[in-house]
Design an enzyme around this catalytic site. Sequence first.
Site, PDB file in Angstrom:
ATOM      1  CE  LYS A  78      -0.299  -4.532   3.080  1.00  0.00           C
ATOM      2  NZ  LYS A  78      -0.746  -5.877   2.596  1.00  0.00           N
TER       3      LYS A  78
ATOM      4  CB  THR B 110      -0.910   0.003   1.251  1.00  0.00           C
ATOM      5  OG1 THR B 110      -1.414   1.316   1.455  1.00  0.00           O
ATOM      6  CG2 THR B 110      -0.169  -0.413   2.518  1.00  0.00           C
ATOM      7  CG  ASP B 111      -1.119   4.984  -0.927  1.00  0.00           C
ATOM      8  OD1 ASP B 111      -1.632   4.336   0.013  1.00  0.00           O
ATOM      9  OD2 ASP B 111      -1.732   5.871  -1.560  1.00  0.00           O
ATOM     10  CD  GLU B 112      -3.273   3.517   4.357  1.00  0.00           C
ATOM     11  OE1 GLU B 112      -3.131   3.482   5.580  1.00  0.00           O
ATOM     12  OE2 GLU B 112      -4.352   3.336   3.776  1.00  0.00           O
TER      13      GLU B 112
ATOM     14  CE1 TYR C 279      -3.455  -2.452   5.881  1.00  0.00           C
ATOM     15  CE2 TYR C 279      -3.245  -0.106   5.396  1.00  0.00           C
ATOM     16  CZ  TYR C 279      -3.397  -1.412   4.959  1.00  0.00           C
ATOM     17  OH  TYR C 279      -3.453  -1.684   3.615  1.00  0.00           O
TER      18      TYR C 279
HETATM   19  P1  NAD Z   1     -10.207  -6.796   2.645  1.00  0.00           P
HETATM   20  O1  NAD Z   1     -10.143  -6.504   4.112  1.00  0.00           O
HETATM   21  O2  NAD Z   1     -11.433  -6.444   1.873  1.00  0.00           O
HETATM   22  O3  NAD Z   1      -9.947  -8.355   2.400  1.00  0.00           O
HETATM   23  C1  NAD Z   1      -8.966  -9.076   3.098  1.00  0.00           C
HETATM   24  C2  NAD Z   1      -9.214 -10.552   2.850  1.00  0.00           C
HETATM   25  O4  NAD Z   1      -8.162 -11.279   3.503  1.00  0.00           O
HETATM   26  C3  NAD Z   1     -10.532 -11.072   3.433  1.00  0.00           C
HETATM   27  O5  NAD Z   1     -11.161 -11.931   2.511  1.00  0.00           O
HETATM   28  C4  NAD Z   1     -10.092 -11.850   4.674  1.00  0.00           C
HETATM   29  O6  NAD Z   1     -10.962 -12.927   4.993  1.00  0.00           O
HETATM   30  C5  NAD Z   1      -8.724 -12.334   4.247  1.00  0.00           C
HETATM   31  N1  NAD Z   1      -7.846 -12.602   5.386  1.00  0.00           N
HETATM   32  C6  NAD Z   1      -7.608 -11.798   6.456  1.00  0.00           C
HETATM   33  N2  NAD Z   1      -6.764 -12.397   7.312  1.00  0.00           N
HETATM   34  C7  NAD Z   1      -6.431 -13.599   6.758  1.00  0.00           C
HETATM   35  C8  NAD Z   1      -5.584 -14.663   7.164  1.00  0.00           C
HETATM   36  N3  NAD Z   1      -4.909 -14.602   8.307  1.00  0.00           N
HETATM   37  N4  NAD Z   1      -5.477 -15.739   6.347  1.00  0.00           N
HETATM   38  C9  NAD Z   1      -6.175 -15.805   5.186  1.00  0.00           C
HETATM   39  N5  NAD Z   1      -7.003 -14.837   4.767  1.00  0.00           N
HETATM   40  C10 NAD Z   1      -7.128 -13.744   5.547  1.00  0.00           C
HETATM   41  O7  NAD Z   1      -8.918  -6.098   2.048  1.00  0.00           O
HETATM   42  P2  NAD Z   1      -8.702  -5.399   0.612  1.00  0.00           P
HETATM   43  O8  NAD Z   1      -9.158  -3.986   0.699  1.00  0.00           O
HETATM   44  O9  NAD Z   1      -9.201  -6.285  -0.458  1.00  0.00           O
HETATM   45  O10 NAD Z   1      -7.120  -5.368   0.570  1.00  0.00           O
HETATM   46  C11 NAD Z   1      -6.389  -6.446  -0.002  1.00  0.00           C
HETATM   47  C12 NAD Z   1      -4.909  -6.116   0.059  1.00  0.00           C
HETATM   48  O11 NAD Z   1      -4.650  -4.907  -0.631  1.00  0.00           O
HETATM   49  C13 NAD Z   1      -4.401  -5.901   1.485  1.00  0.00           C
HETATM   50  O12 NAD Z   1      -3.118  -6.497   1.581  1.00  0.00           O
HETATM   51  C14 NAD Z   1      -4.298  -4.398   1.623  1.00  0.00           C
HETATM   52  O13 NAD Z   1      -3.274  -4.049   2.523  1.00  0.00           O
HETATM   53  C15 NAD Z   1      -3.956  -3.988   0.201  1.00  0.00           C
HETATM   54  N6  NAD Z   1      -4.385  -2.657  -0.224  1.00  0.00           N
HETATM   55  C16 NAD Z   1      -5.680  -2.265  -0.100  1.00  0.00           C
HETATM   56  C17 NAD Z   1      -6.062  -1.014  -0.574  1.00  0.00           C
HETATM   57  C18 NAD Z   1      -7.500  -0.561  -0.503  1.00  0.00           C
HETATM   58  O14 NAD Z   1      -7.792   0.570  -0.876  1.00  0.00           O
HETATM   59  N7  NAD Z   1      -8.432  -1.386  -0.090  1.00  0.00           N
HETATM   60  C19 NAD Z   1      -5.123  -0.156  -1.159  1.00  0.00           C
HETATM   61  C20 NAD Z   1      -3.790  -0.602  -1.269  1.00  0.00           C
HETATM   62  C21 NAD Z   1      -3.442  -1.849  -0.800  1.00  0.00           C
HETATM   63  P1  TYD Z   2     -10.570   4.484   4.564  1.00  0.00           P
HETATM   64  O1  TYD Z   2     -11.574   4.103   3.535  1.00  0.00           O
HETATM   65  O2  TYD Z   2     -10.646   3.874   5.914  1.00  0.00           O
HETATM   66  O3  TYD Z   2      -9.139   4.248   3.897  1.00  0.00           O
HETATM   67  P2  TYD Z   2      -7.645   4.695   4.402  1.00  0.00           P
HETATM   68  O4  TYD Z   2      -7.711   5.097   5.814  1.00  0.00           O
HETATM   69  O5  TYD Z   2      -6.890   3.421   4.218  1.00  0.00           O
HETATM   70  O6  TYD Z   2      -7.224   5.777   3.486  1.00  0.00           O
HETATM   71  O7  TYD Z   2     -10.640   6.057   4.758  1.00  0.00           O
HETATM   72  C1  TYD Z   2     -10.431   6.958   3.680  1.00  0.00           C
HETATM   73  C2  TYD Z   2     -10.451   8.366   4.250  1.00  0.00           C
HETATM   74  O8  TYD Z   2     -11.775   8.645   4.713  1.00  0.00           O
HETATM   75  C3  TYD Z   2      -9.532   8.547   5.444  1.00  0.00           C
HETATM   76  O9  TYD Z   2      -8.945   9.847   5.379  1.00  0.00           O
HETATM   77  C4  TYD Z   2     -10.458   8.480   6.643  1.00  0.00           C
HETATM   78  C5  TYD Z   2     -11.770   9.020   6.094  1.00  0.00           C
HETATM   79  N1  TYD Z   2     -13.011   8.449   6.690  1.00  0.00           N
HETATM   80  C6  TYD Z   2     -14.004   9.303   7.177  1.00  0.00           C
HETATM   81  O10 TYD Z   2     -13.891  10.546   7.129  1.00  0.00           O
HETATM   82  N2  TYD Z   2     -15.135   8.748   7.707  1.00  0.00           N
HETATM   83  C7  TYD Z   2     -15.310   7.396   7.798  1.00  0.00           C
HETATM   84  O11 TYD Z   2     -16.344   6.942   8.346  1.00  0.00           O
HETATM   85  C8  TYD Z   2     -14.285   6.531   7.273  1.00  0.00           C
HETATM   86  C9  TYD Z   2     -14.438   5.030   7.331  1.00  0.00           C
HETATM   87  C10 TYD Z   2     -13.159   7.107   6.716  1.00  0.00           C
END
Ligand code: NAD
Ligand code: TYD
Length: 339
Positions: free
Chosen positions: A157, A125-127, A153
């Site tokens: 990562k 992640t960019d985080e 988090y």
């Molecule tokens: P999500 O929370 O929607 O899904 C996570 C999945 O992983 C779920 O299906 C969960 O059951 C499974 N999981 C959790 N713990 C597990 C374990 N111990 N063993 C097996 N499975 C397990 O997450 P997402 O938003 O789809 O993110 C997927 C990946 O992408 C993550 O690694 C996250 O850090 C990364 N990512 C997400 C975003 C975003 O915007 N959502 C952006 C950049 C990177």
């Molecule tokens: P989020 O979707 O949790 O992603 P991330 O924290 O990984 O960027 O949140 C996106 C942005 O929205 C973040 O700046 C926090 C804000 N946010 C709110 O203002 N209200 C909310 O209820 C949530 C879930 C997030």
Amino acid sequence: MKVLVTGGAGFIGSNFIYYMLKKHPEYELVCLDALTYAGNLSTLKDALQNPKFKFVKGDITDRTLVFDLFKQENFDVVVNFAAESHVDRSIENPEVFLKTNILGTQVLMDASLKYNVKRYHQISTDEVYGDLPLDKPELMFTETTPIHTSSPYSASKASADLLCLAYYRTFGLPVTISRCSNNYGPYHFPEKLIPLMIINALAEKSLPVYGKGENVRDWLYVEDHCKAIDVIIHKGKVGEVYNVGGHNEKKNIEIVKIIIDRLGKSEDLITYVTDRKGHDLRYAIDPTKITNELGWYPETKFEDGIEKTIKWYLENKPWWQEIVSGEYKNYYEKMYSDR
Ligand code: NAD
Ligand code: TYD
């Protein structure tokens, strides 16, 4: 080619499975997922009809289960999406983030080494880069920006990323890492900003904006992320990190207002609530490397992506209604009731 997709019952992993089944119908895909609160087998119901797809329930930290699976399946490629992914939950309870995100990654890489996987791809992640100031719009994250994390988090990562690079350098594991900005699209779990605002707005519930809503995120349509991963696992150079981003920075309050506008709701629903602890101000990805080296670029314009996303939530109410009527209610109460 046989690909292990961990965390494929979650948001991005499931989108990746559907993308890959369509793009590479000859590939075999195995999804390993623990089905935590964020995983949903109903998300994969169409994939489960496909003979090239198999689902295995299991935890990536379960060394015996993971090693048995690798021995049995002989994977060519591993793509690790499995993670605890929500910053707010990591502030409440960091431990499971360290276990899954760091130790789980280690188990998968140990198995990949033992069973000679040809590519281990880590979804990061960019985080991991921390945040950028709001008043310097020219600054962006490149692959050489120092790791500087804010939340449990992002720290978990970043730890996993460092371990991946250590396994490459020390053991020669063929790893690649992608660091993507915020995704949006179908099957996004309701706790995250965009689905939460869509679902609350539909129910005319208050829309909880943290702080002043000035924080900026760089939003990428999930299918574009899937395309980037596909390109990296086929053409990316081992040992390399690739930033993936949408060139689409928006303040949170702008996102909320767009959703309100598209749904024809009132801005009176907006409620400013106590800010997130350690809240990152701005993320912005410079994706020049992946564009120049691998030809990837973000294809979906935000106006189109958000339209498709809202439509999906309107057309798939049973998917999210089932989630928000269950354990999620307790989560919501705990996080938002006296915020
Ligand atoms: P999500 O929370 O929607 O899904 C996570 C999945 O992983 C779920 O299906 C969960 O059951 C499974 N999981 C959790 N713990 C597990 C374990 N111990 N063993 C097996 N499975 C397990 O997450 P997402 O938003 O789809 O993110 C997927 C990946 O992408 C993550 O690694 C996250 O850090 C990364 N990512 C997400 C975003 C975003 O915007 N959502 C952006 C950049 C990177
Ligand atoms: P989020 O979707 O949790 O992603 P991330 O924290 O990984 O960027 O949140 C996106 C942005 O929205 C973040 O700046 C926090 C804000 N946010 C709110 O203002 N209200 C909310 O209820 C949530 C879930 C997030």
